[in-house]
Scaffold this motif. Structure first.
Motif, PDB file in Angstrom:
ATOM      1  N   THR A 260       0.831  -1.204   0.000  1.00 44.34           N
ATOM      2  CA  THR A 260       0.000   0.000   0.000  1.00 44.34           C
ATOM      3  C   THR A 260       0.865   1.254   0.000  1.00 44.34           C
ATOM      4  OG1 THR A 260      -1.826  -1.137   1.086  1.00 44.34           O
ATOM      5  CG2 THR A 260      -1.807   1.259   1.246  1.00 44.34           C
ATOM      6  N   LEU A 261       1.958   1.231   0.765  1.00 40.39           N
ATOM      7  CA  LEU A 261       2.887   2.364   0.766  1.00 40.39           C
ATOM      8  C   LEU A 261       3.375   2.628  -0.650  1.00 40.39           C
ATOM      9  CD1 LEU A 261       4.773   4.479   2.051  1.00 40.39           C
ATOM     10  CD2 LEU A 261       6.424   2.604   2.357  1.00 40.39           C
ATOM     11  N   TYR A 262       3.832   1.590  -1.336  1.00 39.88           N
ATOM     12  CA  TYR A 262       4.345   1.773  -2.694  1.00 39.88           C
ATOM     13  C   TYR A 262       3.236   2.202  -3.656  1.00 39.88           C
ATOM     14  CZ  TYR A 262       9.175   0.463  -1.988  1.00 39.88           C
ATOM     15  OH  TYR A 262      10.487   0.460  -1.613  1.00 39.88           O
ATOM     16  N   ARG A 263       2.034   1.744  -3.428  1.00 40.96           N
ATOM     17  CA  ARG A 263       0.915   2.176  -4.270  1.00 40.96           C
ATOM     18  C   ARG A 263       0.679   3.681  -4.090  1.00 40.96           C
ATOM     19  NH1 ARG A 263      -2.151  -2.093  -3.652  1.00 40.96           N
ATOM     20  NH2 ARG A 263      -3.021  -1.411  -1.684  1.00 40.96           N
ATOM     21  N   HIS A 264       0.731   4.162  -2.855  1.00 45.21           N
ATOM     22  CA  HIS A 264       0.574   5.599  -2.592  1.00 45.21           C
ATOM     23  C   HIS A 264       1.732   6.393  -3.199  1.00 45.21           C
ATOM     24  CE1 HIS A 264      -2.988   5.139  -0.312  1.00 45.21           C
ATOM     25  NE2 HIS A 264      -2.442   4.853   0.874  1.00 45.21           N
ATOM     26  N   ILE A 265       2.940   5.883  -3.076  1.00 46.10           N
ATOM     27  CA  ILE A 265       4.097   6.565  -3.670  1.00 46.10           C
ATOM     28  C   ILE A 265       3.932   6.632  -5.185  1.00 46.10           C
ATOM     29  CG2 ILE A 265       6.571   6.342  -4.142  1.00 46.10           C
ATOM     30  CD1 ILE A 265       6.878   5.430  -1.198  1.00 46.10           C
ATOM     31  N   ASP A 266       3.476   5.556  -5.798  1.00 44.74           N
ATOM     32  CA  ASP A 266       3.225   5.568  -7.244  1.00 44.74           C
ATOM     33  C   ASP A 266       2.162   6.594  -7.619  1.00 44.74           C
ATOM     34  OD1 ASP A 266       5.148   3.642  -7.737  1.00 44.74           O
ATOM     35  OD2 ASP A 266       3.708   1.980  -7.848  1.00 44.74           O
ATOM     36  N   GLU A 267       1.137   6.735  -6.793  1.00 43.07           N
ATOM     37  CA  GLU A 267       0.100   7.729  -7.052  1.00 43.07           C
ATOM     38  C   GLU A 267       0.672   9.144  -6.961  1.00 43.07           C
ATOM     39  OE1 GLU A 267      -3.040   6.713  -4.340  1.00 43.07           O
ATOM     40  OE2 GLU A 267      -3.519   4.882  -5.433  1.00 43.07           O
ATOM     41  N   LEU A 268       1.540   9.389  -5.977  1.00 42.42           N
ATOM     42  CA  LEU A 268       2.189  10.695  -5.880  1.00 42.42           C
ATOM     43  C   LEU A 268       3.076  10.947  -7.099  1.00 42.42           C
ATOM     44  CD1 LEU A 268       3.117  10.771  -2.084  1.00 42.42           C
ATOM     45  CD2 LEU A 268       1.480  12.259  -3.253  1.00 42.42           C
ATOM     46  N   LYS A 269       3.765   9.919  -7.551  1.00 45.07           N
ATOM     47  CA  LYS A 269       4.586  10.060  -8.759  1.00 45.07           C
ATOM     48  C   LYS A 269       3.727  10.400  -9.968  1.00 45.07           C
ATOM     49  CE  LYS A 269       8.500   7.117  -7.511  1.00 45.07           C
ATOM     50  NZ  LYS A 269       9.252   5.876  -7.848  1.00 45.07           N
ATOM     51  N   SER A 270       2.534   9.830 -10.049  1.00 42.01           N
ATOM     52  CA  SER A 270       1.643  10.129 -11.177  1.00 42.01           C
ATOM     53  C   SER A 270       1.159  11.574 -11.137  1.00 42.01           C
ATOM     54  CB  SER A 270       0.459   9.160 -11.213  1.00 42.01           C
ATOM     55  OG  SER A 270      -0.492   9.485 -10.221  1.00 42.01           O
ATOM     56  N   LEU A 271       1.248  12.209  -9.957  1.00 39.77           N
ATOM     57  CA  LEU A 271       0.886  13.623  -9.813  1.00 39.77           C
ATOM     58  C   LEU A 271       2.082  14.544 -10.053  1.00 39.77           C
ATOM     59  CD1 LEU A 271      -1.320  13.352  -6.602  1.00 39.77           C
ATOM     60  CD2 LEU A 271      -2.117  13.702  -8.958  1.00 39.77           C
ATOM     61  N   GLY A 272       3.221  13.959 -10.404  1.00 44.57           N
ATOM     62  CA  GLY A 272       4.396  14.750 -10.727  1.00 44.57           C
ATOM     63  C   GLY A 272       5.506  14.737  -9.697  1.00 44.57           C
ATOM     64  N   ALA A 273       5.341  14.012  -8.609  1.00 46.20           N
ATOM     65  CA  ALA A 273       6.383  13.957  -7.580  1.00 46.20           C
ATOM     66  C   ALA A 273       7.539  13.082  -8.072  1.00 46.20           C
ATOM     67  CB  ALA A 273       5.828  13.383  -6.282  1.00 46.20           C
ATOM     68  N   GLU A 274       8.745  13.623  -7.987  1.00 47.20           N
ATOM     69  CA  GLU A 274       9.940  12.862  -8.341  1.00 47.20           C
ATOM     70  C   GLU A 274      10.507  12.286  -7.049  1.00 47.20           C
ATOM     71  OE1 GLU A 274      12.668  15.017 -10.895  1.00 47.20           O
ATOM     72  OE2 GLU A 274      10.992  16.195 -11.658  1.00 47.20           O
ATOM     73  N   ILE A 275      10.080  11.076  -6.709  1.00 49.81           N
ATOM     74  CA  ILE A 275      10.452  10.440  -5.446  1.00 49.81           C
ATOM     75  C   ILE A 275      11.468   9.345  -5.721  1.00 49.81           C
ATOM     76  CG2 ILE A 275       9.625   9.117  -3.462  1.00 49.81           C
ATOM     77  CD1 ILE A 275       6.845  10.396  -3.968  1.00 49.81           C
ATOM     78  N   SER A 276      12.553   9.376  -4.954  1.00 54.20           N
ATOM     79  CA  SER A 276      13.579   8.343  -5.042  1.00 54.20           C
ATOM     80  C   SER A 276      13.884   7.843  -3.635  1.00 54.20           C
ATOM     81  CB  SER A 276      14.856   8.897  -5.677  1.00 54.20           C
ATOM     82  OG  SER A 276      14.627   9.227  -7.023  1.00 54.20           O
ATOM     83  N   TYR A 277      14.668   6.782  -3.584  1.00 52.92           N
ATOM     84  CA  TYR A 277      15.083   6.219  -2.302  1.00 52.92           C
ATOM     85  C   TYR A 277      16.605   6.175  -2.269  1.00 52.92           C
ATOM     86  CZ  TYR A 277      15.676   3.097   1.651  1.00 52.92           C
ATOM     87  OH  TYR A 277      16.046   2.564   2.853  1.00 52.92           O
ATOM     88  N   CYS A 278      17.201   6.624  -1.158  1.00 49.85           N
ATOM     89  CA  CYS A 278      18.650   6.586  -0.968  1.00 49.85           C
ATOM     90  C   CYS A 278      18.986   5.471   0.008  1.00 49.85           C
ATOM     91  CB  CYS A 278      19.155   7.928  -0.436  1.00 49.85           C
ATOM     92  SG  CYS A 278      20.939   7.926  -0.112  1.00 49.85           S
ATOM     93  N   ARG A 279      19.734   4.496  -0.451  1.00 52.52           N
ATOM     94  CA  ARG A 279      20.105   3.375   0.422  1.00 52.52           C
ATOM     95  C   ARG A 279      21.097   3.797   1.506  1.00 52.52           C
ATOM     96  NH1 ARG A 279      20.631  -1.623  -3.880  1.00 52.52           N
ATOM     97  NH2 ARG A 279      18.423  -1.635  -4.417  1.00 52.52           N
ATOM     98  N   ASN A 280      21.949   4.775   1.204  1.00 56.44           N
ATOM     99  CA  ASN A 280      22.938   5.220   2.196  1.00 56.44           C
ATOM    100  C   ASN A 280      22.277   5.874   3.402  1.00 56.44           C
ATOM    101  OD1 ASN A 280      25.107   4.310   0.669  1.00 56.44           O
ATOM    102  ND2 ASN A 280      25.370   6.271  -0.368  1.00 56.44           N
ATOM    103  N   THR A 281      21.336   6.768   3.149  1.00 55.26           N
ATOM    104  CA  THR A 281      20.669   7.474   4.246  1.00 55.26           C
ATOM    105  C   THR A 281      19.374   6.797   4.661  1.00 55.26           C
ATOM    106  OG1 THR A 281      19.552   8.960   2.681  1.00 55.26           O
ATOM    107  CG2 THR A 281      21.650   9.711   3.608  1.00 55.26           C
ATOM    108  N   GLN A 282      18.976   5.765   3.936  1.00 56.89           N
ATOM    109  CA  GLN A 282      17.768   4.979   4.201  1.00 56.89           C
ATOM    110  C   GLN A 282      16.534   5.873   4.335  1.00 56.89           C
ATOM    111  OE1 GLN A 282      18.726   2.443   7.561  1.00 56.89           O
ATOM    112  NE2 GLN A 282      19.473   0.876   6.159  1.00 56.89           N
ATOM    113  N   THR A 283      16.284   6.631   3.290  1.00 57.16           N
ATOM    114  CA  THR A 283      15.099   7.477   3.272  1.00 57.16           C
ATOM    115  C   THR A 283      14.646   7.748   1.842  1.00 57.16           C
ATOM    116  OG1 THR A 283      14.088   9.471   4.193  1.00 57.16           O
ATOM    117  CG2 THR A 283      16.287   9.722   3.260  1.00 57.16           C
ATOM    118  N   PHE A 284      13.341   7.944   1.693  1.00 56.44           N
ATOM    119  CA  PHE A 284      12.811   8.447   0.436  1.00 56.44           C
ATOM    120  C   PHE A 284      13.034   9.956   0.435  1.00 56.44           C
ATOM    121  CE2 PHE A 284      10.397   4.542   0.934  1.00 56.44           C
ATOM    122  CZ  PHE A 284      10.361   4.034  -0.357  1.00 56.44           C
ATOM    123  N   TYR A 285      13.155  10.546  -0.741  1.00 59.97           N
ATOM    124  CA  TYR A 285      13.338  11.989  -0.849  1.00 59.97           C
ATOM    125  C   TYR A 285      12.785  12.478  -2.179  1.00 59.97           C
ATOM    126  CZ  TYR A 285      17.247  10.854  -3.925  1.00 59.97           C
ATOM    127  OH  TYR A 285      18.015  10.376  -4.961  1.00 59.97           O
TER     128      TYR A 285
END
Length: 82
Positions: free
Chosen positions: A38-63
């Motif tokens: 569900t989290l990834y589904r919501h992130i995909d929905e935000l991306k469809s609205l134009g959000a450029e969301i990535s994940y950093c493995r070093n800092t362990q966070t989405f940004y």
């Protein structure tokens, strides 16, 4: 899930991502009381609205890779900004 619950999820996800304080995907899903899927589904929905969301493995966070403003219009009486 109601529209208001989904909007609340988007707001909370947006807040954590903006602060770069999500933790790993599993930690983030647990913090939001969502399944990982569900989290990834919501992130995909935000991306469809134009959000450029990535994940950093070093800092362990989405940004956000670029500034993103989340705003919802609800008829002619008002809007909700996140």
């Amino acid at each position: 899930m109601t529209l208001f619950e989904q909007l609340d999820h988007f707001q909370r996800i947006n807040d954590y991502i903006r602060r770069k304080a999500t933790g790993t995907p599993d930690e983030f899903a647990k913090r939001l009381k969502l399944s990982r899927r569900t989290l990834y589904r919501h992130i995909d929905e935000l991306k469809s609205l134009g959000a450029e969301i990535s994940y950093c493995r070093n800092t362990q966070t989405f940004y956000y890779e670029a500034p993103f403003h989340l705003s919802f219009q609800m008829g002619s009486r008002g809007s909700v900004d996140f």
